[in-house]
Design an enzyme around this catalytic site. Structure first.
Site, mmCIF file in Angstrom:
data_model
loop_
_atom_site.group_PDB
_atom_site.id
_atom_site.type_symbol
_atom_site.label_atom_id
_atom_site.label_comp_id
_atom_site.label_asym_id
_atom_site.label_seq_id
_atom_site.Cartn_x
_atom_site.Cartn_y
_atom_site.Cartn_z
ATOM 1 N N HIS A 150 0.847 -1.196 0.000
ATOM 2 C CA HIS A 150 0.000 0.000 0.000
ATOM 3 C C HIS A 150 0.879 1.240 0.000
ATOM 4 O O HIS A 150 1.912 1.291 0.661
ATOM 5 C CB HIS A 150 -1.033 -0.022 1.134
ATOM 6 N N GLU A 196 -5.332 1.884 1.929
ATOM 7 C CA GLU A 196 -5.211 0.731 2.833
ATOM 8 C C GLU A 196 -5.546 1.152 4.253
ATOM 9 O O GLU A 196 -6.190 0.411 5.002
ATOM 10 C CB GLU A 196 -3.784 0.153 2.778
ATOM 11 N N GLU A 197 -5.106 2.348 4.605
ATOM 12 C CA GLU A 197 -5.273 2.800 5.991
ATOM 13 C C GLU A 197 -6.733 3.115 6.338
ATOM 14 O O GLU A 197 -7.067 3.295 7.494
ATOM 15 C CB GLU A 197 -4.390 4.028 6.269
ATOM 16 N N ASP A 225 4.180 -4.919 3.631
ATOM 17 C CA ASP A 225 3.629 -3.805 4.404
ATOM 18 C C ASP A 225 4.438 -3.692 5.688
ATOM 19 O O ASP A 225 4.368 -4.576 6.544
ATOM 20 C CB ASP A 225 2.146 -4.082 4.712
ATOM 21 N N ASP A 327 16.961 -3.781 3.757
ATOM 22 C CA ASP A 327 17.793 -4.426 2.738
ATOM 23 C C ASP A 327 17.448 -5.910 2.607
ATOM 24 O O ASP A 327 17.192 -6.418 1.512
ATOM 25 C CB ASP A 327 19.271 -4.246 3.110
#
Ligand code: TRP
Ligand code: CA
Ligand code: ZN
Length: 464
Positions: A150, A196-197, A225, A327
């Site tokens: 998102h 999404e929130e 996410d 990473d």
């Protein structure tokens, strides 16, 4: 040479073997059709004869390994998301200009890299929302691997960990596909979800508007996410077993322990896919939950503190990122996209593996075997495995013949039948071996159950 009338019948019954198992759809346990985990070859039982030769041509092209995703590139996207938020009232929330600016930034990168992009609009809370979809041209349109994140933040901050991190990792994975000129067997689609929130609004909209024929082509959806939490944990979604294993294997290779994600199943954009029956998986480094001391021991960081103390807060800025976690998770995302879309490096159907070393069959004696070593295949053996049997014998009724799978399961090919006085067993049997792992040492087991007539295994072959 064969005797005639006065055959000596078997003095003992042949060793019994398990009946051939019914075709069990073991492969169907893997919900992710086509994404079949590579089974390790069976422990190499020493072949009883010379190594099998493989006669048919085989594909040599193995799946390309995913490239390392440069952390600097992922962080550069986060810097851009931060700038976008700063220039737009401090956030990238649904309905606010910072969201659309984020979409435009990601879309421009994808267009320049050769993706086919589209915006899907929807309305939520009286404001227009956008999903950004990017298709990489090529691959099997009936097998689509999707990865998504998102792109919206909450209104209280820039949303750099939640979810600039996932958005940037998915973007950089897509750009790596382009840089590599990757031509996966499956079709690749990347997605950045809006709102999404507000309750997974964008991803729900996408799934709800996807025709069922299109939905069924999605062989997996991977969700990212919050993958750079400052006090990071390494959580893998406990969903589709093949996707889960793909991630876990990657972290195992790094020597990084993982745990199952439990901080709110269904709290991100994989949920609508899962509810629609699409195999899903994903990664997560933790939100407001507290890191335990056991977790701090294995992952470092601070026990008794949230994984992300700035979750949904104004301090979720570019300082709110654990570079190591970002990473590793970015590399894991690329690894999964590559691995799950590669298709198989399956040798073509019709490959034959054979052993032509003669094996004498003791008269009325113990069973002997001829072995064929199968390597380089993926998943299970076919439901119509062709078993070539070439036995030279002067009274084939003496012989009990089994195919023995790498795990020891025996498939009866031929029973003894004392009255069958014909010479030789030269037959191709068809065996439903679909519940057996293809790779490993397969055996032809032959027992001569009656005295007098003798012979030898002349050849044994398997055609996959
Ligand atoms: N964006 C999610 C949310 O605000 C973050 C989150 C919380 C999450 N728990 C999760 C993401 C579990 C994935 C899995 O709720
Ligand atoms: Ca990297
Ligand atoms: Zn959130």
């Amino acid at each position: 040479m064969k005797h005639s009338a006065s055959r000596i019948s078997a003095s003992r019954s042949p060793r019994r073997t398990a009946a051939a198992p019914a075709a069990t759809a073991a492969a169907a346990v893997l919900a992710l059709a086509g994404l079949v985990a590579t089974a390790a070859p069976a422990a190499s039982a020493a072949p009883s004869a010379a190594p099998a030769t493989r006669t048919a041509a085989t594909t040599t092209a193995n799946a390309a390994a995913a490239p390392d995703i440069p952390l600097a590139n992922v962080k550069a996207h986060l810097t851009q998301f931060q700038s976008i938020a700063s220039a737009n009232g401090g956030n990238r929330a649904h309905g606010r200009p910072g969201y659309k600016a984020s979409v435009d930034y990601v879309r421009a990168k994808l267009d320049a890299a050769g993706f086919t992009t589209s915006l899907q609009q929807f309305t939520s809370n009286g404001a227009t929302g956008y999903n950004l979809i990017a298709d990489w041209p090529g691959g099997d349109p009936n097998q689509v691997v999707m990865a998504g994140a998102h792109l919206d933040s909450v209104s209280s901050g820039a949303g750099i960990n939640d979810n600039g991190s996932g958005s940037a990792a998915v973007l950089e994975t897509a750009l790596a596909v382009s840089r590599a000129g990757y031509q996966p067997a499956k079709h690749l689609r990347f997605a950045w979800w809006g709102a999404e929130e507000l309750g997974l609004v964008g991803s729900k909209h996408y799934v709800a508007n996807l025709p069922s024929t299109e939905r069924s082509k999605i062989s997996g959806y991977l969700n990212f996410d919050m993958i750079g939490s400052p006090n990071a944990g390494y959580f893998v979604y406990d969903d589709d077993p093949v996707i889960e294993k793909t991630f876990k294997d990657y972290f195992a290779g790094l020597g990084v322990p993982t745990e199952i994600e439990t901080e709110g199943d269904g709290r991100s954009d994989h949920a609508p896919f899962k509810n629609a029956g699409v195999p899903v998986g994903g990664l997560f480094t933790g939100a407001s939950r507290t890191k335990t001391s056991a977790q701090a021991q294995k992952w470092g960081g601070t026990a008794g503190q949230s994984f992300d103390r700035c979750y949904h807060s104004s301090c979720d800025n570019t300082s709110n990122i654990n570079d190591t976690a970002l990473d590793r998770n970015s590399d894991a995302a690329a690894h999964a996209v590559w691995t799950l879309s590669a298709g198989t490096s399956e040798p073509p159907a019709g490959d034959t593996y054979q052993n032509t070393t003669d094996v004498p069959i003791p008269d009325g004696g113990a069973a002997v075997t001829s072995s064929v070593n199968v390597t380089g295949r993926t998943g299970n053996a076919p439901s119509a495995l062709k078993v070539g049997v070439d036995i030279v014998h002067t009274w084939r009724g003496d012989l009990v013949v089994d195919l023995v799978a790498p795990d020891g399961t025996a498939y009866r090919l031929k029973n003894a039948s004392g009255g069958d006085s014909a010479d030789n067993v030269q037959e191709t049997y068809t065996v439903d071996a679909s519940s057996e792992t293809a790779n490993g040492t397969w055996k032809l087991r032959v027992q001569d159950t009656a005295r007098y007539d003798t012979g030898y295994i002349n050849g044994f072959s398997l055609t996959f």
